[in-house]
Design a protein around this motif. Structure first.
Motif, PDB file in Angstrom:
ATOM      1  N   GLU A  41       0.832  -1.205   0.000  1.00 20.26           N
ATOM      2  CA  GLU A  41       0.000   0.000   0.000  1.00 20.26           C
ATOM      3  C   GLU A  41       0.866   1.255   0.000  1.00 20.26           C
ATOM      4  O   GLU A  41       1.769   1.395   0.821  1.00 20.26           O
ATOM      5  CB  GLU A  41      -0.903   0.000   1.238  1.00 20.26           C
ATOM      6  CG  GLU A  41      -1.859   1.180   1.255  1.00 20.26           C
ATOM      7  CD  GLU A  41      -2.768   1.172   2.469  1.00 20.26           C
ATOM      8  OE1 GLU A  41      -3.462   0.167   2.687  1.00 20.26           O
ATOM      9  OE2 GLU A  41      -2.767   2.181   3.194  1.00 20.26           O
ATOM     10  N   VAL A  42       0.591   2.143  -0.941  1.00 20.03           N
ATOM     11  CA  VAL A  42       1.345   3.396  -1.014  1.00 20.03           C
ATOM     12  C   VAL A  42       0.473   4.605  -0.659  1.00 20.03           C
ATOM     13  O   VAL A  42       0.986   5.668  -0.301  1.00 20.03           O
ATOM     14  CB  VAL A  42       1.981   3.605  -2.404  1.00 20.03           C
ATOM     15  CG1 VAL A  42       3.096   2.591  -2.628  1.00 20.03           C
ATOM     16  CG2 VAL A  42       0.948   3.532  -3.527  1.00 20.03           C
ATOM     17  N   PHE A  43      -0.841   4.434  -0.751  1.00 17.54           N
ATOM     18  CA  PHE A  43      -1.735   5.560  -0.475  1.00 17.54           C
ATOM     19  C   PHE A  43      -3.147   5.036  -0.297  1.00 17.54           C
ATOM     20  O   PHE A  43      -3.533   4.031  -0.888  1.00 17.54           O
ATOM     21  CB  PHE A  43      -1.717   6.554  -1.646  1.00 17.54           C
ATOM     22  CG  PHE A  43      -2.630   7.729  -1.448  1.00 17.54           C
ATOM     23  CD1 PHE A  43      -2.295   8.762  -0.583  1.00 17.54           C
ATOM     24  CD2 PHE A  43      -3.851   7.798  -2.122  1.00 17.54           C
ATOM     25  CE1 PHE A  43      -3.161   9.827  -0.388  1.00 17.54           C
ATOM     26  CE2 PHE A  43      -4.717   8.860  -1.937  1.00 17.54           C
ATOM     27  CZ  PHE A  43      -4.363   9.879  -1.068  1.00 17.54           C
ATOM     28  N   ARG A  44      -3.897   5.725   0.590  1.00 20.53           N
ATOM     29  CA  ARG A  44      -5.269   5.320   0.846  1.00 20.53           C
ATOM     30  C   ARG A  44      -6.089   6.565   1.133  1.00 20.53           C
ATOM     31  O   ARG A  44      -5.560   7.558   1.659  1.00 20.53           O
ATOM     32  CB  ARG A  44      -5.259   4.403   2.082  1.00 20.53           C
ATOM     33  CG  ARG A  44      -6.560   3.749   2.448  1.00 20.53           C
ATOM     34  CD  ARG A  44      -6.284   2.535   3.352  1.00 20.53           C
ATOM     35  NE  ARG A  44      -5.522   2.881   4.548  1.00 20.53           N
ATOM     36  CZ  ARG A  44      -6.087   3.219   5.707  1.00 20.53           C
ATOM     37  NH1 ARG A  44      -7.389   3.286   5.820  1.00 20.53           N
ATOM     38  NH2 ARG A  44      -5.342   3.495   6.747  1.00 20.53           N
ATOM     39  N   ALA A  45      -7.367   6.515   0.809  1.00 22.72           N
ATOM     40  CA  ALA A  45      -8.239   7.657   1.105  1.00 22.72           C
ATOM     41  C   ALA A  45      -9.630   7.162   1.473  1.00 22.72           C
ATOM     42  O   ALA A  45     -10.066   6.104   1.011  1.00 22.72           O
ATOM     43  CB  ALA A  45      -8.329   8.593  -0.099  1.00 22.72           C
TER      44      ALA A  45
ATOM     45  N   PHE B 138      -2.235  11.887  -6.019  1.00 21.10           N
ATOM     46  CA  PHE B 138      -1.469  11.642  -4.793  1.00 21.10           C
ATOM     47  C   PHE B 138       0.018  11.474  -5.141  1.00 21.10           C
ATOM     48  O   PHE B 138       0.359  11.098  -6.274  1.00 21.10           O
ATOM     49  CB  PHE B 138      -2.010  10.410  -4.056  1.00 21.10           C
ATOM     50  CG  PHE B 138      -1.910   9.113  -4.814  1.00 21.10           C
ATOM     51  CD1 PHE B 138      -0.771   8.327  -4.741  1.00 21.10           C
ATOM     52  CD2 PHE B 138      -2.952   8.678  -5.624  1.00 21.10           C
ATOM     53  CE1 PHE B 138      -0.676   7.131  -5.446  1.00 21.10           C
ATOM     54  CE2 PHE B 138      -2.867   7.481  -6.330  1.00 21.10           C
ATOM     55  CZ  PHE B 138      -1.712   6.705  -6.236  1.00 21.10           C
ATOM     56  N   PRO B 139       0.892  11.732  -4.178  1.00 21.16           N
ATOM     57  CA  PRO B 139       2.326  11.637  -4.450  1.00 21.16           C
ATOM     58  C   PRO B 139       2.852  10.218  -4.254  1.00 21.16           C
ATOM     59  O   PRO B 139       2.350   9.470  -3.418  1.00 21.16           O
ATOM     60  CB  PRO B 139       2.927  12.579  -3.401  1.00 21.16           C
ATOM     61  CG  PRO B 139       1.975  12.529  -2.262  1.00 21.16           C
ATOM     62  CD  PRO B 139       0.618  12.232  -2.823  1.00 21.16           C
ATOM     63  N   MET B 140       3.872   9.865  -5.038  1.00 19.83           N
ATOM     64  CA  MET B 140       4.510   8.555  -4.886  1.00 19.83           C
ATOM     65  C   MET B 140       5.966   8.649  -5.341  1.00 19.83           C
ATOM     66  O   MET B 140       6.251   9.197  -6.399  1.00 19.83           O
ATOM     67  CB  MET B 140       3.781   7.496  -5.716  1.00 19.83           C
ATOM     68  CG  MET B 140       4.234   6.080  -5.432  1.00 19.83           C
ATOM     69  SD  MET B 140       3.343   4.885  -6.464  1.00 19.83           S
ATOM     70  CE  MET B 140       4.443   4.771  -7.851  1.00 19.83           C
ATOM     71  N   ARG B 141       6.856   8.101  -4.498  1.00 12.20           N
ATOM     72  CA  ARG B 141       8.264   8.091  -4.886  1.00 12.20           C
ATOM     73  C   ARG B 141       8.516   6.906  -5.820  1.00 12.20           C
ATOM     74  O   ARG B 141       8.102   5.785  -5.546  1.00 12.20           O
ATOM     75  CB  ARG B 141       9.161   7.991  -3.648  1.00 12.20           C
ATOM     76  CG  ARG B 141      10.638   8.204  -3.973  1.00 12.20           C
ATOM     77  CD  ARG B 141      11.516   8.053  -2.754  1.00 12.20           C
ATOM     78  NE  ARG B 141      11.262   9.062  -1.721  1.00 12.20           N
ATOM     79  CZ  ARG B 141      11.692  10.331  -1.791  1.00 12.20           C
ATOM     80  NH1 ARG B 141      12.382  10.751  -2.831  1.00 12.20           N
ATOM     81  NH2 ARG B 141      11.429  11.169  -0.812  1.00 12.20           N
TER      82      ARG B 141
END
Lengths: 109, 166
Positions: A59-63, A77-80
């Motif tokens: 998981e890298v992002f959740r809303a 959303f941001p992600m490296r």
């Protein structure tokens, strides 16, 4: 009522180490539960209430969303960037319906 | 009718009222209220907003720092107001943003959304589109790695309200 056409977009030319903006959007009317039909009956709420993004299974992002999120919810959303891999985004609505879209990501350098 | 205008107790009340407003002006409260009304003021913060806020904050007091809300000053269509919210954070394992919530202060329901970051996030910036039922303040609140809260606020004037209320 239903959801359709999920889309995910990466910026072109992203390199390993960059933090990129992942843009996502899906078609959904996001019925707020505040509206009434012609007979005065309240139209029940049906919104996309959850969104999860995973990269290579992590998981890298959740809303979570309330009724204040617009129809056809757009989220960026941001992600490296850590390397090539598969990004999967899943949307879930009040009716329990889910939709998943995946994209393969290959960094430029 | 004459009775009311000549009734001594009414006059006394009016005099008191005048004194009271003079007092308010002296305190600097009255002019602020008047100025807000003139500029199509933000709606008062609703009980449901205050409840949503207290659910998020608990005993913690958010500090007004590090959160930047980028929304239009004037939204012609309240159904679709673009937003970008950024929390100034290095996003290291020690100093990062766990989550960011965006709240409406005058919609029928307060929550716009809550966004959870991860070690893969790299920065704490979110964009999307939200609904505003009327002219109001939009509040963002974020939890940092040490459990403290930071917050920011902006006011958006809305020409045609969203939310399908009414």
């Amino acid at each position: 009522m239903s959801m359709s056409r999920p889309r995910i977009k990466f910026p072109d030319g992203a390199k390993i180490g960059d933090v990129v903006e992942v843009k996502t959007v899906i078609t959904h009317m996001m019925e707020t539960g505040n509206r009434r039909d012609a007979d005065g009956t309240t139209i029940p709420r049906n919104i996309i209430n959850a969104f999860v993004a995973t990269f290579e299974g992590t998981e890298v992002f959740r809303a979570t969303f309330g009724s204040g999120t617009s129809a056809n919810p757009y989220v960026s959303f941001p992600m490296r960037v850590t390397g090539p891999g598969k990004l999967a985004c899943t949307w879930t609505d009040d009716g329990g319906k889910t939709m998943t879209e995946t994209v393969m990501f290959a960094p430029a350098g | 009718m004459d009775d009311t205008t000549t009734n001594p107790s009414w006059r006394l009340t009016r005099r008191h009222l005048l004194r009271a407003s003079a007092g308010l002006i002296a305190l600097g409260l009255w002019p602020k209220t008047a100025a807000r009304a003139a500029e199509d003021a933000a709606a008062p913060h609703t009980p449901q907003y205050l409840e949503a806020l207290s659910k998020l904050t608990g005993d913690r007091k958010p500090v007004a720092t590090r959160v930047k809300l980028d929304l239009p000053d004037l939204a012609e269509n309240g159904n679709m107001v673009p937003f970008t919210v950024a929390v100034d954070s290095p996003m290291t394992p020690q100093d990062n943003v766990r989550w960011l919530s965006i709240l409406s202060t005058a919609n029928p329901q307060a929550l716009i959304g809550t966004f959870y970051f991860s070690p893969a996030s790299g920065r704490a910036t979110i964009s999307g589109r939200l609904r505003l039922a009327r002219t109001q303040d939009v509040v963002a609140i974020a939890e940092l790695a040490d459990g403290s809260l930071v917050t920011g606020l902006t006011t958006v004037k809305v020409t045609v309200g969203g939310c399908g209320a009414g």
